[in-house]
Design an enzyme around this catalytic site. Sequence first.
Site, short mmCIF file in Angstrom:
data_model
loop_
_atom_site.label_atom_id
_atom_site.label_comp_id
_atom_site.label_asym_id
_atom_site.label_seq_id
_atom_site.Cartn_x
_atom_site.Cartn_y
_atom_site.Cartn_z
N HIS A 168 10.26 35.65 21.99
CA HIS A 168 9.46 36.82 22.50
C HIS A 168 10.19 37.97 21.70
O HIS A 168 11.16 37.96 21.54
CB HIS A 168 9.72 36.92 24.02
CG HIS A 168 8.71 36.01 24.89
ND1 HIS A 168 9.28 35.63 26.04
CD2 HIS A 168 7.43 35.82 24.80
CE1 HIS A 168 8.19 35.07 26.43
NE2 HIS A 168 7.19 35.25 26.03
N CYS A 195 13.42 41.23 30.22
CA CYS A 195 12.64 40.01 30.60
C CYS A 195 12.22 40.10 32.20
O CYS A 195 11.27 39.70 32.58
CB CYS A 195 12.83 38.57 30.32
SG CYS A 195 13.33 38.38 28.51
#
Length: 266
Positions: free
Chosen positions: A164, A260
């Site tokens: 990511h 996150c």
Amino acid sequence: MSRLLVCPPDYFAIEYEINPWMRRANTVDHERATAQWHRLMEVLERDMGIVLERMRPVPGLPDLVFTANAGVVVGRQAVVSRFRYPERQREEAHFEQWFRDAGYEVITFDQEFFFEGAGDLLGFPEYWFGGYRQRSDVRSFSLLSELFGREILPLELVDGRFYHLDTCLCPLSGGELLYYPPAFDSYGQNAIMERVDKDRRLAVPEADALKFACNAVCAGTHVALPGGCPATSQWLQERGYQVHPVPLDEFMKSGGSAKCLTLALD
Ligand code: ARG
């Protein structure tokens, strides 16, 4: 004042393997994970003055704690994620419901392009970066760019460990940028270097990058980041940031860390 969406780790576990960090055999110490999560919340709320919105955890959805992947919020509009892996697609309805209940105008793309929310879309007020190939589809960024009238620089993610964008790039409120160059191809590295002046970007050393130094939460002059990132902490301090290291290794077992575990709501 910043507002972040978070989700308590009641059901956090490693139940499948969808990135190179995840090993089912590497069991989560639940008590430790809970303590680490609460410590992060304490830092965000008390030391950084952030307002936290907590969503209800759901049994059987171990990765729901990673609210960065809920979608992306701009003003009163929320674009809900379309996850690449079926294991996480089950989270979509829960995130969508949270956005609706909170009064956001919910936007879902008709096209089935994968898009994993703020995990892959980060930026400065003037322009954003979009990370693709590992999870999000590059085509999602043209839709988002048109929708929000923002320039989005697509960056290909070439190292599976940095799957990511928020694992390898972190824009800071003062206009500085943390990034781990080897996670990008040479085109992406050049695009970053062209946009951000040399003295305002830190090429995070590998040791810090592997501790997810780039997975930091920045609010004003405060930065919360995973513990064990000395070079990054020092660079931030030299630029006037107050650094708050938080041990989050239980979440590293799932390939996630501080950033996150949060979603920016404004
Ligand atoms: N286990 C999760 C996954 O692989 C971790 C997600 C981390 N989130 C992030 N924004 N980097 O999807």
